[in-house]
Design a protein around this motif. Structure first.
Motif, PDB file in Angstrom:
ATOM      1  N   LEU A 246      11.177  12.405   1.290  1.00 51.95           N
ATOM      2  CA  LEU A 246      11.172  11.187   0.475  1.00 51.95           C
ATOM      3  C   LEU A 246      10.714   9.972   1.289  1.00 51.95           C
ATOM      4  CD1 LEU A 246      14.422  11.697  -1.629  1.00 51.95           C
ATOM      5  CD2 LEU A 246      12.043  11.907  -2.389  1.00 51.95           C
ATOM      6  N   ILE A 247      11.071   9.933   2.574  1.00 46.99           N
ATOM      7  CA  ILE A 247      10.595   8.853   3.442  1.00 46.99           C
ATOM      8  C   ILE A 247       9.073   8.939   3.567  1.00 46.99           C
ATOM      9  CG2 ILE A 247      10.570   7.974   5.816  1.00 46.99           C
ATOM     10  CD1 ILE A 247      13.519   8.773   6.018  1.00 46.99           C
ATOM     11  N   ALA A 248       8.561  10.146   3.762  1.00 40.48           N
ATOM     12  CA  ALA A 248       7.110  10.342   3.860  1.00 40.48           C
ATOM     13  C   ALA A 248       6.411   9.884   2.589  1.00 40.48           C
ATOM     14  CB  ALA A 248       6.795  11.813   4.131  1.00 40.48           C
ATOM     15  N   GLU A 249       6.998  10.193   1.444  1.00 40.57           N
ATOM     16  CA  GLU A 249       6.401   9.781   0.180  1.00 40.57           C
ATOM     17  C   GLU A 249       6.395   8.262   0.036  1.00 40.57           C
ATOM     18  OE1 GLU A 249       8.552  11.874  -2.823  1.00 40.57           O
ATOM     19  OE2 GLU A 249       7.720  13.834  -2.274  1.00 40.57           O
ATOM     20  N   ALA A 250       7.456   7.616   0.523  1.00 36.23           N
ATOM     21  CA  ALA A 250       7.512   6.150   0.466  1.00 36.23           C
ATOM     22  C   ALA A 250       6.419   5.538   1.341  1.00 36.23           C
ATOM     23  CB  ALA A 250       8.888   5.660   0.905  1.00 36.23           C
ATOM     24  N   ILE A 251       6.228   6.097   2.540  1.00 35.58           N
ATOM     25  CA  ILE A 251       5.162   5.613   3.434  1.00 35.58           C
ATOM     26  C   ILE A 251       3.794   5.844   2.791  1.00 35.58           C
ATOM     27  CG2 ILE A 251       4.062   5.879   5.694  1.00 35.58           C
ATOM     28  CD1 ILE A 251       6.802   6.810   6.766  1.00 35.58           C
ATOM     29  N   TYR A 252       3.611   7.027   2.237  1.00 35.74           N
ATOM     30  CA  TYR A 252       2.328   7.382   1.614  1.00 35.74           C
ATOM     31  C   TYR A 252       2.015   6.448   0.443  1.00 35.74           C
ATOM     32  CZ  TYR A 252      -1.165  10.214  -0.857  1.00 35.74           C
ATOM     33  OH  TYR A 252      -2.294  10.657  -1.491  1.00 35.74           O
ATOM     34  N   ASN A 253       3.001   6.193  -0.399  1.00 35.65           N
ATOM     35  CA  ASN A 253       2.787   5.306  -1.542  1.00 35.65           C
ATOM     36  C   ASN A 253       2.416   3.897  -1.089  1.00 35.65           C
ATOM     37  OD1 ASN A 253       3.272   7.284  -3.470  1.00 35.65           O
ATOM     38  ND2 ASN A 253       5.471   6.885  -3.523  1.00 35.65           N
ATOM     39  N   LYS A 254       3.016   3.450  -0.011  1.00 37.63           N
ATOM     40  CA  LYS A 254       2.643   2.144   0.542  1.00 37.63           C
ATOM     41  C   LYS A 254       1.213   2.185   1.077  1.00 37.63           C
ATOM     42  CE  LYS A 254       4.618  -1.183   1.045  1.00 37.63           C
ATOM     43  NZ  LYS A 254       4.624  -2.474   0.310  1.00 37.63           N
ATOM     44  N   MET A 255       0.845   3.273   1.737  1.00 36.34           N
ATOM     45  CA  MET A 255      -0.511   3.397   2.276  1.00 36.34           C
ATOM     46  C   MET A 255      -1.558   3.348   1.170  1.00 36.34           C
ATOM     47  SD  MET A 255      -0.098   6.195   5.371  1.00 36.34           S
ATOM     48  CE  MET A 255      -1.693   5.786   6.106  1.00 36.34           C
ATOM     49  N   LEU A 256      -1.227   3.846   0.001  1.00 40.61           N
ATOM     50  CA  LEU A 256      -2.173   3.858  -1.102  1.00 40.61           C
ATOM     51  C   LEU A 256      -2.402   2.471  -1.696  1.00 40.61           C
ATOM     52  CD1 LEU A 256      -1.250   7.113  -3.071  1.00 40.61           C
ATOM     53  CD2 LEU A 256      -3.148   6.741  -1.480  1.00 40.61           C
ATOM     54  N   THR A 257      -1.514   1.502  -1.395  1.00 43.11           N
ATOM     55  CA  THR A 257      -1.704   0.162  -1.947  1.00 43.11           C
ATOM     56  C   THR A 257      -2.830  -0.585  -1.257  1.00 43.11           C
ATOM     57  OG1 THR A 257      -0.088  -0.869  -0.452  1.00 43.11           O
ATOM     58  CG2 THR A 257       0.741  -0.004  -2.551  1.00 43.11           C
ATOM     59  N   ALA A 258      -3.127  -0.260  -0.011  1.00 42.66           N
ATOM     60  CA  ALA A 258      -4.203  -0.934   0.724  1.00 42.66           C
ATOM     61  C   ALA A 258      -4.483  -0.327   2.090  1.00 42.66           C
ATOM     62  CB  ALA A 258      -3.906  -2.426   0.884  1.00 42.66           C
ATOM     63  N   PRO A 259      -3.470   0.015   2.885  1.00 43.36           N
ATOM     64  CA  PRO A 259      -3.725   0.447   4.267  1.00 43.36           C
ATOM     65  C   PRO A 259      -4.715   1.595   4.405  1.00 43.36           C
ATOM     66  CG  PRO A 259      -1.384   0.103   3.926  1.00 43.36           C
ATOM     67  CD  PRO A 259      -2.026  -0.024   2.587  1.00 43.36           C
ATOM     68  N   LEU A 260      -4.587   2.630   3.580  1.00 43.80           N
ATOM     69  CA  LEU A 260      -5.450   3.795   3.736  1.00 43.80           C
ATOM     70  C   LEU A 260      -6.905   3.436   3.450  1.00 43.80           C
ATOM     71  CD1 LEU A 260      -5.758   6.758   4.360  1.00 43.80           C
ATOM     72  CD2 LEU A 260      -5.206   7.282   1.972  1.00 43.80           C
ATOM     73  N   ALA A 261      -7.136   2.662   2.410  1.00 37.87           N
ATOM     74  CA  ALA A 261      -8.496   2.230   2.098  1.00 37.87           C
ATOM     75  C   ALA A 261      -9.072   1.381   3.221  1.00 37.87           C
ATOM     76  CB  ALA A 261      -8.520   1.454   0.782  1.00 37.87           C
ATOM     77  N   ASP A 262      -8.234   0.525   3.807  1.00 39.59           N
ATOM     78  CA  ASP A 262      -8.689  -0.310   4.927  1.00 39.59           C
ATOM     79  C   ASP A 262      -9.081   0.557   6.126  1.00 39.59           C
ATOM     80  OD1 ASP A 262      -8.300  -2.578   3.458  1.00 39.59           O
ATOM     81  OD2 ASP A 262      -6.367  -3.085   4.360  1.00 39.59           O
ATOM     82  N   ILE A 263      -8.261   1.578   6.420  1.00 39.06           N
ATOM     83  CA  ILE A 263      -8.556   2.478   7.538  1.00 39.06           C
ATOM     84  C   ILE A 263      -9.879   3.191   7.306  1.00 39.06           C
ATOM     85  CG2 ILE A 263      -7.868   4.625   8.682  1.00 39.06           C
ATOM     86  CD1 ILE A 263      -4.951   3.783   8.299  1.00 39.06           C
ATOM     87  N   LEU A 264     -10.033   3.737   6.117  1.00 43.91           N
ATOM     88  CA  LEU A 264     -11.252   4.493   5.813  1.00 43.91           C
ATOM     89  C   LEU A 264     -12.478   3.593   5.815  1.00 43.91           C
ATOM     90  CD1 LEU A 264      -9.871   6.819   2.998  1.00 43.91           C
ATOM     91  CD2 LEU A 264     -10.440   7.453   5.344  1.00 43.91           C
ATOM     92  N   GLU A 265     -12.312   2.359   5.360  1.00 45.35           N
ATOM     93  CA  GLU A 265     -13.424   1.417   5.361  1.00 45.35           C
ATOM     94  C   GLU A 265     -13.853   1.097   6.784  1.00 45.35           C
ATOM     95  OE1 GLU A 265     -14.613  -2.938   3.413  1.00 45.35           O
ATOM     96  OE2 GLU A 265     -12.645  -2.039   3.051  1.00 45.35           O
ATOM     97  N   ASN A 266     -12.873   0.920   7.689  1.00 45.67           N
ATOM     98  CA  ASN A 266     -13.195   0.664   9.100  1.00 45.67           C
ATOM     99  C   ASN A 266     -13.938   1.849   9.718  1.00 45.67           C
ATOM    100  OD1 ASN A 266     -12.019  -1.873   9.128  1.00 45.67           O
ATOM    101  ND2 ASN A 266     -10.025  -1.113   9.820  1.00 45.67           N
ATOM    102  N   LEU A 267     -13.475   3.060   9.419  1.00 50.92           N
ATOM    103  CA  LEU A 267     -14.109   4.255   9.966  1.00 50.92           C
ATOM    104  C   LEU A 267     -15.516   4.435   9.411  1.00 50.92           C
ATOM    105  CD1 LEU A 267     -11.128   6.770   9.832  1.00 50.92           C
ATOM    106  CD2 LEU A 267     -12.213   5.864  11.876  1.00 50.92           C
ATOM    107  N   GLN A 268     -15.694   4.124   8.122  1.00 48.33           N
ATOM    108  CA  GLN A 268     -17.003   4.239   7.510  1.00 48.33           C
ATOM    109  C   GLN A 268     -17.991   3.269   8.152  1.00 48.33           C
ATOM    110  OE1 GLN A 268     -17.293   6.540   5.297  1.00 48.33           O
ATOM    111  NE2 GLN A 268     -19.189   6.213   4.148  1.00 48.33           N
ATOM    112  N   THR A 269     -17.498   2.061   8.465  1.00 46.90           N
ATOM    113  CA  THR A 269     -18.352   1.053   9.116  1.00 46.90           C
ATOM    114  C   THR A 269     -18.747   1.485  10.522  1.00 46.90           C
ATOM    115  OG1 THR A 269     -17.264  -0.713   7.868  1.00 46.90           O
ATOM    116  CG2 THR A 269     -18.474  -1.355   9.843  1.00 46.90           C
ATOM    117  N   GLU A 270     -17.780   2.072  11.248  1.00 45.89           N
ATOM    118  CA  GLU A 270     -18.052   2.530  12.611  1.00 45.89           C
ATOM    119  C   GLU A 270     -19.071   3.648  12.639  1.00 45.89           C
ATOM    120  OE1 GLU A 270     -14.312   3.658  14.179  1.00 45.89           O
ATOM    121  OE2 GLU A 270     -13.479   1.625  14.178  1.00 45.89           O
ATOM    122  N   ASN A 271     -19.051   4.490  11.591  1.00 45.39           N
ATOM    123  CA  ASN A 271     -19.959   5.631  11.556  1.00 45.39           C
ATOM    124  C   ASN A 271     -21.318   5.279  10.945  1.00 45.39           C
ATOM    125  OD1 ASN A 271     -17.952   7.230  12.634  1.00 45.39           O
ATOM    126  ND2 ASN A 271     -17.226   7.953  10.651  1.00 45.39           N
TER     127      ASN A 271
END
Length: 271
Positions: A246-271
């Motif tokens: 349940l803790i993992a799911e809470a972290i994951y749900n928070k990541m879906l609000t913005a952090p994960l997209a930001d990470i992927l966007e940074n990686l896409q720019t680097e590549n």
């Protein structure tokens, strides 16, 4: 401010000696509103490999986790690797049972941890529960709400220093801080003082995070307040497998609000 001692905690002293880790007022409401809005991952993104560093206390090490794989980490890894835009999620786990904020501050200064942080796309932190438990142990015969004031100030300073060092090592990594929960919720759910102390700790964490960019707070105290099933390990302090999930799911749900997209966007720019 209440002066009456927490007499119930005296009865728990012997148990506390065996347990090394337990484990809202928003200071930046505008920021919170922004990050709770889901940020979609563009379809054009090629699947990326993520590098995430997990640091902190027993919630990161995984005390109470029957699999021995690291608490919430394997559950979060599975969730991420089934997400659009993610090919693989590599975690480096630096969780240490019993670590307080001052000990975490020392650990992130070590060459091994600092080098990992420099290369990370994200850093996930669990800390604060042992800072609270240290106050309980040191004042168990006369524990009062006032006993937590100075330690909370020290926690705020340590956490600020931790955040500053992470930012010095990596200006762009997303940082996620997991909140603390009431370690006495199972046996003493009617004691309100500890609930307030936990709320103060979490509010202070949010205040610190508000001073840094690309930071996110994940509250978990509500997970353990009124569970529909047993979520604690046999020591009644640490989460069990379901609690970690349940803790993992809470972290994951928070990541879906913005952090994960930001990470992927940074990686896409680097590549």
């Amino acid at each position: 401010m209440m002066k009456k001692p927490f007499t119930f905690l005296v009865l728990l002293f012997s148990l506390l000696m065996l347990v090394s880790c337990s484990n809202q007022t928003l200071y930046n409401k505008e920021k919170d509103v922004i990050v709770t809005e889901k940020k979609d991952i563009p379809v054009s993104f090629l699947p990326q490999e993520l590098s995430i560093v997990s640091v902190g206390d027993s919630l990161t090490q995984g005390v109470g986790d029957s699999t021995g794989k690291g608490g919430y980490v394997p559950y979060l890894q599975d969730l991420l690797e089934t997400t659009k835009g993610v090919n693989k999620a590599d975690f480096i786990n630096y969780g240490v049972r019993g670590n307080r904020s001052d000990q975490l501050l020392k650990r992130i200064k070590t060459e091994e941890v600092s080098e990992s942080i420099k290369k990370a796309d994200g850093v996930i932190i669990t800390i604060g529960g042992n800072d609270i438990m240290k106050v309980v142990r040191n004042n168990f015969t006369n524990l009062q709400v006032d006993s937590f004031i100075d330690p909370l100030d020290e926690y705020e300073k340590n956490l600020t220093d931790v955040m500053s060092i992470i930012r010095e090592n990596n200006p762009n990594a997303v940082i996620i801080l997991v909140g603390v929960y009431n370690p006495f919720i199972k046996m003493f759910s009617d004691i309100k003082e500890m609930n307030q102390i936990v709320a103060d700790w979490n509010s202070t964490s949010e205040k610190v995070l508000a001073g840094f960019d690309h930071t996110y707070f994940v509250p978990i105290e509500n997970i353990f307040e009124n569970p529909t099933s047993e979520l604690l390990y046999e020591d009644y302090f640490h989460p069990n497998d379901q609690g970690y999930q349940l803790i993992a799911e809470a972290i994951y749900n928070k990541m879906l609000t913005a952090p994960l997209a930001d990470i992927l966007e940074n990686l896409q720019t680097e590549n």
